[in-house]
Design a protein around this motif. Structure first.
Motif, PDB file in Angstrom:
ATOM      1  N   ALA A 127       0.839  -1.199   0.000  1.00 46.74           N
ATOM      2  CA  ALA A 127       0.000   0.000   0.000  1.00 46.74           C
ATOM      3  C   ALA A 127       0.869   1.242   0.000  1.00 46.74           C
ATOM      4  N   THR A 128       2.026   1.163   0.631  1.00 47.28           N
ATOM      5  CA  THR A 128       2.963   2.291   0.638  1.00 47.28           C
ATOM      6  C   THR A 128       3.396   2.625  -0.785  1.00 47.28           C
ATOM      7  N   SER A 129       3.567   1.597  -1.609  1.00 49.21           N
ATOM      8  CA  SER A 129       3.933   1.823  -3.018  1.00 49.21           C
ATOM      9  C   SER A 129       2.859   2.631  -3.737  1.00 49.21           C
ATOM     10  N   ALA A 130       1.607   2.325  -3.447  1.00 48.15           N
ATOM     11  CA  ALA A 130       0.504   3.053  -4.076  1.00 48.15           C
ATOM     12  C   ALA A 130       0.519   4.518  -3.647  1.00 48.15           C
ATOM     13  N   VAL A 131       0.728   4.763  -2.357  1.00 47.04           N
ATOM     14  CA  VAL A 131       0.768   6.140  -1.850  1.00 47.04           C
ATOM     15  C   VAL A 131       1.959   6.881  -2.456  1.00 47.04           C
ATOM     16  N   GLN A 132       3.099   6.218  -2.561  1.00 48.73           N
ATOM     17  CA  GLN A 132       4.282   6.854  -3.154  1.00 48.73           C
ATOM     18  C   GLN A 132       4.041   7.174  -4.626  1.00 48.73           C
ATOM     19  N   MET A 182      -3.696  -3.794  -8.050  1.00 49.56           N
ATOM     20  CA  MET A 182      -3.052  -4.294  -6.835  1.00 49.56           C
ATOM     21  C   MET A 182      -4.037  -5.143  -6.029  1.00 49.56           C
ATOM     22  N   ASN A 183      -3.519  -6.148  -5.388  1.00 50.60           N
ATOM     23  CA  ASN A 183      -4.328  -7.032  -4.567  1.00 50.60           C
ATOM     24  C   ASN A 183      -4.938  -6.227  -3.411  1.00 50.60           C
ATOM     25  N   PRO A 184      -6.270  -6.244  -3.255  1.00 51.06           N
ATOM     26  CA  PRO A 184      -6.904  -5.501  -2.155  1.00 51.06           C
ATOM     27  C   PRO A 184      -6.382  -5.901  -0.775  1.00 51.06           C
ATOM     28  N   ALA A 185      -5.862  -7.107  -0.656  1.00 51.29           N
ATOM     29  CA  ALA A 185      -5.317  -7.548   0.637  1.00 51.29           C
ATOM     30  C   ALA A 185      -4.138  -6.671   1.066  1.00 51.29           C
ATOM     31  N   GLY A 210     -10.499   2.634   2.560  1.00 50.23           N
ATOM     32  CA  GLY A 210     -10.627   3.506   1.397  1.00 50.23           C
ATOM     33  C   GLY A 210      -9.321   4.040   0.838  1.00 50.23           C
ATOM     34  N   LEU A 211      -8.180   3.550   1.336  1.00 43.54           N
ATOM     35  CA  LEU A 211      -6.896   4.094   0.878  1.00 43.54           C
ATOM     36  C   LEU A 211      -6.685   3.896  -0.618  1.00 43.54           C
ATOM     37  N   GLN A 212      -7.041   2.735  -1.125  1.00 42.13           N
ATOM     38  CA  GLN A 212      -6.837   2.471  -2.546  1.00 42.13           C
ATOM     39  C   GLN A 212      -7.632   3.479  -3.394  1.00 42.13           C
ATOM     40  N   ASN A 213      -8.875   3.721  -3.030  1.00 42.27           N
ATOM     41  CA  ASN A 213      -9.682   4.707  -3.769  1.00 42.27           C
ATOM     42  C   ASN A 213      -9.164   6.124  -3.556  1.00 42.27           C
ATOM     43  N   ARG A 214      -8.658   6.417  -2.373  1.00 44.92           N
ATOM     44  CA  ARG A 214      -8.117   7.756  -2.121  1.00 44.92           C
ATOM     45  C   ARG A 214      -6.915   8.021  -3.023  1.00 44.92           C
TER      46      ARG A 214
END
Length: 189
Positions: free
Chosen positions: A3-8, A94-97, A105-109
């Motif tokens: 998830a950190t990769s997505a935020v970055q 990315m895998n929702p897990a 909601g981080l992925q949608n954010r």
């Protein structure tokens, strides 16, 4: 990947907004030149062509198609759009897990931040150039580089679509941790 990769990845979408102010870093295509200097709000300063001659041309409505200030501004916006498109391609896959331990909601954010920024980059482009190519995917092969120029209506349709998505998934300003202040919010969208 996490998830950190997505935020970055979303954070990388913000970077082109800072480039116009990095004169020491080799860029000097401030939006202020294009807006205020070309209006009656500001003057370029100096009356010699040896001091920012390209801006002198812009101020006097003698801009040529090889104006590097406008070219670099254009390129910077599309680099931002490209980064947003990368988020749109890879974060949904990315895998929702990976997001299970994160705030709901981080992925949608992350997608909403990219959506907001893509809208902002297109808004900056349409105000300066009118209709521009609307590219909402990653261009992966050379034959796809030549994109048709969209109309202003096409560009605004993309902007509105991106902002509607962003409004649905961005938090209010107080929905961010203190370390994340400055990110796109529902109010900004």
């Amino acid at each position: 990947i996490s998830a950190t990769s997505a935020v970055q990845s979303a954070t990388a979408c913000y970077a082109p907004l800072t480039w116009e102010y990095q004169n020491g870093g080799g860029t000097f295509f401030n939006e202020w030149f294009i807006g205020d200097v070309c209006s009656d709000d500001a003057l370029k300063g100096s009356n010699t062509l040896s001091d920012m001659g390209l801006l002198f041309d812009m101020e006097n409505f003698k801009t040529k198609s090889d104006n590097n200030t406008l070219l670099q501004y254009y390129r910077c916006q599309y680099i931002g759009i490209f980064r947003c498109n990368l988020v749109y391609e890879y974060v949904p896959a990315m895998n929702p897990a990976l997001f299970a331990k994160e705030k709901a909601g981080l992925q949608n954010r992350v997608l909403a931040e990219a959506s907001f920024l893509r809208a902002m980059y297109y808004f900056r482009l349409v105000r300066v150039y009118g209709g521009v190519p609307v590219v909402n995917h990653i261009i992966k092969v050379q034959s796809d580089w030549k994109q048709p120029r969209g109309t202003e209506s096409d560009v605004y349709a993309q902007i509105y679509s991106d902002l509607k998505f962003a409004i649905n998934y961005l938090p209010e300003r107080n929905g961010y941790a203190a370390t994340d202040l400055g990110r796109a919010t529902k109010g900004s969208a």
